[in-house]
Design a protein around this motif. Structure first.
Motif, PDB file in Angstrom:
ATOM      1  N   GLU A   1      -2.858  18.286  -5.371  1.00 57.35           N
ATOM      2  CA  GLU A   1      -3.712  17.409  -4.578  1.00 57.35           C
ATOM      3  C   GLU A   1      -3.461  15.929  -4.845  1.00 57.35           C
ATOM      4  OE1 GLU A   1      -7.785  18.545  -4.655  1.00 57.35           O
ATOM      5  OE2 GLU A   1      -7.335  20.632  -4.229  1.00 57.35           O
ATOM      6  N   VAL A   2      -2.941  15.597  -6.008  1.00 59.96           N
ATOM      7  CA  VAL A   2      -2.695  14.183  -6.314  1.00 59.96           C
ATOM      8  C   VAL A   2      -1.228  13.836  -6.105  1.00 59.96           C
ATOM      9  CG1 VAL A   2      -2.789  12.410  -8.102  1.00 59.96           C
ATOM     10  CG2 VAL A   2      -4.637  14.079  -7.910  1.00 59.96           C
ATOM     11  N   TRP A   3      -0.335  14.617  -6.714  1.00 63.80           N
ATOM     12  CA  TRP A   3       1.091  14.307  -6.588  1.00 63.80           C
ATOM     13  C   TRP A   3       1.588  14.544  -5.166  1.00 63.80           C
ATOM     14  CZ3 TRP A   3       3.716  16.938 -11.394  1.00 63.80           C
ATOM     15  CH2 TRP A   3       3.289  16.289 -12.542  1.00 63.80           C
ATOM     16  N   MET A   4       1.238  15.692  -4.590  1.00 66.33           N
ATOM     17  CA  MET A   4       1.785  16.058  -3.270  1.00 66.33           C
ATOM     18  C   MET A   4       0.824  15.721  -2.140  1.00 66.33           C
ATOM     19  SD  MET A   4       3.497  19.709  -4.055  1.00 66.33           S
ATOM     20  CE  MET A   4       4.625  19.928  -5.400  1.00 66.33           C
ATOM     21  N   GLY A   5      -0.368  15.271  -2.463  1.00 62.18           N
ATOM     22  CA  GLY A   5      -1.370  15.049  -1.423  1.00 62.18           C
ATOM     23  C   GLY A   5      -1.420  13.712  -0.898  1.00 62.18           C
TER      24      GLY A   5
ATOM     25  N   ILE B   1      -7.198  21.904 -13.843  1.00 61.43           N
ATOM     26  CA  ILE B   1      -6.908  20.468 -13.792  1.00 61.43           C
ATOM     27  C   ILE B   1      -5.454  20.228 -13.410  1.00 61.43           C
ATOM     28  CG2 ILE B   1      -6.700  18.391 -15.207  1.00 61.43           C
ATOM     29  CD1 ILE B   1      -9.172  19.383 -16.742  1.00 61.43           C
ATOM     30  N   ASP B   2      -4.533  21.032 -13.974  1.00 61.16           N
ATOM     31  CA  ASP B   2      -3.120  20.880 -13.627  1.00 61.16           C
ATOM     32  C   ASP B   2      -2.870  21.194 -12.158  1.00 61.16           C
ATOM     33  OD1 ASP B   2      -2.452  20.086 -16.164  1.00 61.16           O
ATOM     34  OD2 ASP B   2      -1.785  22.074 -16.812  1.00 61.16           O
ATOM     35  N   TYR B   3      -3.546  22.220 -11.643  1.00 59.39           N
ATOM     36  CA  TYR B   3      -3.392  22.555 -10.226  1.00 59.39           C
ATOM     37  C   TYR B   3      -3.843  21.393  -9.347  1.00 59.39           C
ATOM     38  CZ  TYR B   3      -4.084  24.754  -5.722  1.00 59.39           C
ATOM     39  OH  TYR B   3      -4.029  25.056  -4.385  1.00 59.39           O
ATOM     40  N   ILE B   4      -5.003  20.845  -9.654  1.00 60.60           N
ATOM     41  CA  ILE B   4      -5.505  19.704  -8.882  1.00 60.60           C
ATOM     42  C   ILE B   4      -4.565  18.515  -9.001  1.00 60.60           C
ATOM     43  CG2 ILE B   4      -7.381  18.007  -8.741  1.00 60.60           C
ATOM     44  CD1 ILE B   4      -9.278  20.292  -9.603  1.00 60.60           C
ATOM     45  N   MET B   5      -4.085  18.265 -10.219  1.00 59.75           N
ATOM     46  CA  MET B   5      -3.199  17.127 -10.462  1.00 59.75           C
ATOM     47  C   MET B   5      -1.894  17.262  -9.674  1.00 59.75           C
ATOM     48  SD  MET B   5      -1.687  15.913 -14.137  1.00 59.75           S
ATOM     49  CE  MET B   5      -0.788  17.434 -14.387  1.00 59.75           C
ATOM     50  N   ILE B   6      -1.318  18.438  -9.661  1.00 65.65           N
ATOM     51  CA  ILE B   6      -0.019  18.619  -9.015  1.00 65.65           C
ATOM     52  C   ILE B   6      -0.151  18.719  -7.493  1.00 65.65           C
ATOM     53  CG2 ILE B   6       1.924  20.204  -8.760  1.00 65.65           C
ATOM     54  CD1 ILE B   6       1.588  20.810 -11.769  1.00 65.65           C
TER      55      ILE B   6
ATOM     56  N   LYS C   1       0.833  -1.207   0.000  1.00 64.70           N
ATOM     57  CA  LYS C   1       0.000   0.000   0.000  1.00 64.70           C
ATOM     58  C   LYS C   1       0.861   1.247   0.000  1.00 64.70           C
ATOM     59  CE  LYS C   1      -3.912   2.124   2.276  1.00 64.70           C
ATOM     60  NZ  LYS C   1      -3.581   3.298   3.010  1.00 64.70           N
ATOM     61  N   ALA C   2       1.954   1.246   0.743  1.00 61.38           N
ATOM     62  CA  ALA C   2       2.855   2.398   0.769  1.00 61.38           C
ATOM     63  C   ALA C   2       3.496   2.618  -0.595  1.00 61.38           C
ATOM     64  CB  ALA C   2       3.927   2.202   1.834  1.00 61.38           C
ATOM     65  N   THR C   3       3.847   1.542  -1.259  1.00 60.08           N
ATOM     66  CA  THR C   3       4.414   1.667  -2.598  1.00 60.08           C
ATOM     67  C   THR C   3       3.371   2.177  -3.576  1.00 60.08           C
ATOM     68  OG1 THR C   3       5.855  -0.201  -2.122  1.00 60.08           O
ATOM     69  CG2 THR C   3       5.623   0.413  -4.422  1.00 60.08           C
ATOM     70  N   GLN C   4       2.141   1.718  -3.430  1.00 59.29           N
ATOM     71  CA  GLN C   4       1.073   2.158  -4.308  1.00 59.29           C
ATOM     72  C   GLN C   4       0.756   3.629  -4.075  1.00 59.29           C
ATOM     73  OE1 GLN C   4      -2.602   0.146  -3.628  1.00 59.29           O
ATOM     74  NE2 GLN C   4      -3.483   0.753  -5.584  1.00 59.29           N
ATOM     75  N   ASP C   5       0.749   4.095  -2.825  1.00 59.31           N
ATOM     76  CA  ASP C   5       0.475   5.491  -2.520  1.00 59.31           C
ATOM     77  C   ASP C   5       1.578   6.401  -3.035  1.00 59.31           C
ATOM     78  OD1 ASP C   5      -1.887   4.780  -1.330  1.00 59.31           O
ATOM     79  OD2 ASP C   5      -1.087   4.841   0.711  1.00 59.31           O
ATOM     80  N   ALA C   6       2.806   5.939  -3.054  1.00 54.54           N
ATOM     81  CA  ALA C   6       3.917   6.767  -3.496  1.00 54.54           C
ATOM     82  C   ALA C   6       3.912   6.964  -5.004  1.00 54.54           C
ATOM     83  CB  ALA C   6       5.241   6.148  -3.059  1.00 54.54           C
ATOM     84  N   SER C   7       3.240   6.106  -5.740  1.00 56.93           N
ATOM     85  CA  SER C   7       3.243   6.211  -7.197  1.00 56.93           C
ATOM     86  C   SER C   7       1.942   6.835  -7.698  1.00 56.93           C
ATOM     87  CB  SER C   7       3.466   4.838  -7.820  1.00 56.93           C
ATOM     88  OG  SER C   7       2.384   3.998  -7.497  1.00 56.93           O
ATOM     89  N   ASN C   8       1.681   8.088  -7.316  1.00 52.15           N
ATOM     90  CA  ASN C   8       0.501   8.800  -7.791  1.00 52.15           C
ATOM     91  C   ASN C   8       0.722   9.404  -9.164  1.00 52.15           C
ATOM     92  OD1 ASN C   8      -1.016   8.261  -5.535  1.00 52.15           O
ATOM     93  ND2 ASN C   8      -0.323  10.089  -4.466  1.00 52.15           N
ATOM     94  N   PHE C   9       1.939   9.345  -9.675  1.00 52.89           N
ATOM     95  CA  PHE C   9       2.277   9.925 -10.959  1.00 52.89           C
ATOM     96  C   PHE C   9       1.875   8.965 -12.072  1.00 52.89           C
ATOM     97  CE2 PHE C   9       5.234  10.611 -14.467  1.00 52.89           C
ATOM     98  CZ  PHE C   9       5.033  11.948 -14.689  1.00 52.89           C
ATOM     99  N   ALA C  10       1.142   9.474 -13.057  1.00 52.03           N
ATOM    100  CA  ALA C  10       0.747   8.669 -14.212  1.00 52.03           C
ATOM    101  C   ALA C  10       1.406   9.251 -15.465  1.00 52.03           C
ATOM    102  CB  ALA C  10      -0.766   8.685 -14.364  1.00 52.03           C
TER     103      ALA C  10
END
Length: 74
Positions: free
Chosen positions: A70-74, A63-68, A9-18
């Motif tokens: 809230e998804v990448w850093m969140g 969309i870029d703001y949300i992606m960066i 799960k920790a590995t999966q959470d760390a890979s939010n980048f697509a």
């Protein structure tokens, strides 16, 4: 077994980048360049194209703001 699940799960959470995220950023840059070129057009401005590009740019920036942030850093 529980430790293996949590490690996975920790590995999966760390890979939010697509890989599609890069295309989103590139599309935003292309829309920005097109918007600037439309605004700086000298002889005659196409106001419909300027408005469409402005709305598209606004949507992609949100969309870029949300992606960066809230998804990448969140």
């Amino acid at each position: 077994m529980v430790l293996a699940q949590e490690a996975g799960k920790a590995t999966q959470d760390a890979s939010n980048f697509a890989p599609f995220d890069i295309f989103m950023l590139l599309f935003t840059a292309i829309i920005f360049i097109g918007f600037v070129r439309l605004v700086l057009a000298r002889p005659r401005k196409n106001y419909f194209a300027i408005g469409f590009a402005a709305v598209s740019l606004l949507v992609f920036l949100v969309i870029d703001y949300i992606m960066i942030f809230e998804v990448w850093m969140g």
